[in-house]
Design a protein around this motif. Sequence first.
Motif, short mmCIF file in Angstrom:
data_model
loop_
_atom_site.label_atom_id
_atom_site.label_comp_id
_atom_site.label_asym_id
_atom_site.label_seq_id
_atom_site.Cartn_x
_atom_site.Cartn_y
_atom_site.Cartn_z
N LEU A 90 0.70 -0.95 -0.21
CA LEU A 90 -0.07 -0.45 0.16
C LEU A 90 0.94 1.47 -0.51
CD1 LEU A 90 -2.77 0.99 0.06
CD2 LEU A 90 -2.32 1.63 2.93
N ILE A 91 2.08 0.96 0.72
CA ILE A 91 3.20 2.06 0.95
C ILE A 91 3.29 2.77 -0.13
CG2 ILE A 91 4.72 3.19 1.93
CD1 ILE A 91 3.05 3.01 3.90
N PHE A 92 3.54 1.55 -1.50
CA PHE A 92 3.95 2.43 -3.00
C PHE A 92 2.93 3.12 -3.64
CE2 PHE A 92 7.50 -0.54 -2.25
CZ PHE A 92 8.30 -0.51 -2.29
N PHE A 93 1.63 2.96 -3.23
CA PHE A 93 0.29 3.01 -3.84
C PHE A 93 0.45 4.85 -3.39
CE2 PHE A 93 -0.70 -1.06 -5.01
CZ PHE A 93 -0.50 -0.71 -6.37
N LEU A 94 0.46 4.82 -2.01
CA LEU A 94 0.39 6.22 -2.11
C LEU A 94 1.58 7.12 -2.04
CD1 LEU A 94 -0.57 4.81 1.77
CD2 LEU A 94 -2.43 5.88 0.32
N THR A 95 2.23 6.98 -3.01
CA THR A 95 3.62 8.10 -2.93
C THR A 95 3.50 8.68 -4.27
OG1 THR A 95 5.14 6.08 -4.11
CG2 THR A 95 5.28 6.61 -1.62
N LEU A 96 2.24 7.54 -5.10
CA LEU A 96 2.48 7.86 -6.90
C LEU A 96 1.29 9.37 -6.44
CD1 LEU A 96 1.69 4.75 -8.36
CD2 LEU A 96 3.30 5.91 -7.71
N PRO A 97 1.76 10.79 -7.87
CA PRO A 97 0.51 11.74 -7.98
C PRO A 97 -0.13 11.24 -8.28
CG PRO A 97 2.16 10.59 -9.65
CD PRO A 97 2.49 9.63 -9.01
N LEU A 98 -1.76 10.55 -7.37
CA LEU A 98 -2.95 10.21 -8.06
C LEU A 98 -3.57 11.11 -7.27
CD1 LEU A 98 -2.19 6.72 -7.47
CD2 LEU A 98 -2.16 7.05 -9.56
N ASN A 99 -3.85 12.64 -7.47
CA ASN A 99 -5.08 13.56 -6.27
C ASN A 99 -5.34 14.11 -7.12
OD1 ASN A 99 -1.78 14.38 -6.47
ND2 ASN A 99 -2.03 15.68 -4.40
N VAL A 100 -5.72 13.96 -8.36
CA VAL A 100 -7.43 14.22 -9.86
C VAL A 100 -7.95 13.27 -9.23
CG1 VAL A 100 -7.45 15.03 -11.61
CG2 VAL A 100 -5.77 16.30 -10.39
N PHE A 101 -7.22 11.96 -9.51
CA PHE A 101 -7.88 10.57 -9.66
C PHE A 101 -8.52 10.51 -8.55
CE2 PHE A 101 -8.03 5.28 -9.22
CZ PHE A 101 -8.81 5.33 -10.30
N THR A 102 -7.53 10.67 -7.13
CA THR A 102 -8.93 10.53 -5.96
C THR A 102 -9.50 10.71 -5.74
OG1 THR A 102 -5.93 9.55 -5.25
CG2 THR A 102 -7.61 10.17 -3.90
N ALA A 103 -9.79 12.44 -6.17
CA ALA A 103 -10.78 13.35 -6.07
C ALA A 103 -11.74 13.08 -6.32
CB ALA A 103 -10.23 14.94 -6.26
N TYR A 104 -11.92 12.36 -7.87
CA TYR A 104 -12.86 11.42 -8.59
C TYR A 104 -13.27 10.48 -7.52
CZ TYR A 104 -12.16 15.01 -12.60
OH TYR A 104 -12.94 15.83 -13.33
N VAL A 105 -12.73 9.95 -7.82
CA VAL A 105 -12.97 8.30 -6.69
C VAL A 105 -13.64 8.74 -5.88
CG1 VAL A 105 -11.66 5.69 -6.16
CG2 VAL A 105 -11.23 7.18 -7.69
N MET A 106 -13.21 9.64 -5.10
CA MET A 106 -13.37 9.97 -3.47
C MET A 106 -15.03 10.80 -3.36
SD MET A 106 -11.68 11.07 0.06
CE MET A 106 -11.88 13.13 -0.82
#
Length: 529
Positions: A90-106
């Motif tokens: 999980l730590i590796f996924f959390l270090t990736l630049p996924l800000n915008v994608f995370t906003a849509y998913v959330m």
Amino acid sequence: MLAGLGLFFVGTALLDRHLRALAGRRLRDVFAGLTDNPWKAGWWGFCIGAVAQTASAVTYLAISLVNTGLLPARRALTALNWSNPGTCVLIFFLTLPLNVFTAYVMGVAGILYAFQQPKNWRHAVGFIFGIGLLFYGLFLMQDAGAQLNQYDWFRELMESAHGQYLVVFFVGVLLTVLAQSGNAVVLVTIVLAQAGVLGEDEAVIAIYGVNLGASLITHILTLRLKGTAKQMAMFQVYYGWLGTLLLVPLFFIEVWGGVPLVLAALKLTNLPLAQQLALTNLIWCVGASLVVVIIERRMERMLLQKYPPDSNESDDRPRYLYPRCEEDPPACLDLIAQEHRRLAARLSQYFRLPSGLSGNALATALPRHRDFTKVTDEVSQVLHALMDQRQSGDLAGGLARALERHDLLCALEREFFQVLPRAKQYAGGPDSLGHRTLEGLEAAWLTILDAILSQDPDDLDLALMISADGGGALARLRENFLEPATLANREEQAAALHLLGGCERLIWLANRLVMSVQDGGGRDLPDFR
């Protein structure tokens, strides 16, 4: 920073809750299939660690499966060993630049979660929403971390930690134990390092401390375990010590001796700092796992010698239930059913009490009664924890039947404790009325117990027939009192009459228990006779 940390913990809790509902029983089925192949055990252990994300959760799962006989202890240790690197994914996924994608998913998942739509996918939606909150909390911490340098007191605190590697190491251990989450402390460490307020070397030694702290969490949560279950828990504790003994000396050799080792290898990767630190976490786990592979047989022998299994080790505690098992209600009900079978089988011990006035049957029965009560009290706590969750559908029906069986078992044991010791003391010789009554009761109980353990429909029908009012067991017991008075004196008849009243209550309760088992239907559980 505090808001981000709060969202991270809420996301972790949601992810854990809905993941258990989605995959709890499937994970148990996968784990239970690791019987003869060490490579398969290692691979699935890694995958289960990646899903569960905490070593303590995987340890509880392994303990429950080993206790129920579904998984050999050796394969459980192999799976536990490689589940630890899995928790680093999980730590590796959390270090990736996924800000915008995370906003849509959330956003989408949050709306669906609020309206509980679609209902059949509510746990999957809750799981995705938990991941979104977890990521969003991390991004908040990353954005706020860069501003921490504006505070003189914080900058001075971090500067004072520069070069204080042992202090930073033990702070990592302490924070992990307090937070009960190694991943949370690793992520905070990465955020502080990215903000430039914590040096890279200090971040690496802090992550080493986090991994030792994670093994201490398992140790603290499993202090009361004994025997084989304790072997599983202490394996994780020794795993933490092995990783520490391997990596921490290498760190100081590199920092103080100038020998290029782990830190130099990280810099050669040219990865961003966050991913280098995530890789540090993985290196610690993989390094410890490789050491365990080399000395696995020795560890197994040492654990077996230090924490030997004992057939009586769990008389005063549940054998199949494990801490927080109520968080997976379907699997928990299966474990409670197995615990009830074990408790029913233990009632047969009352027939082996010493006979005669000099046998002191009551003194022998009292410890058994106390141990039985301790176990039923703990099972009762788990049942009430399940009730507090407000189960629905089949789970609600299964919980109601489990509660009924539990109450019947408790009442049945109290009758055994009150009736059998006195009956044993005044039973008399083999031809006495009391002795024949006890023999009839034991024969009836063994038939009933066999039906409860096997859950075979024919056995259950036979048990119901002999325990019904007017059925075989009660009829034979009552026939003893229709014999001529010359076969028993008045004192013996009085004692046997008292025994008959207790026996009738026992048979009636046993009849109700068989009916409850029959109404509940078979749950495809192994036969523990």
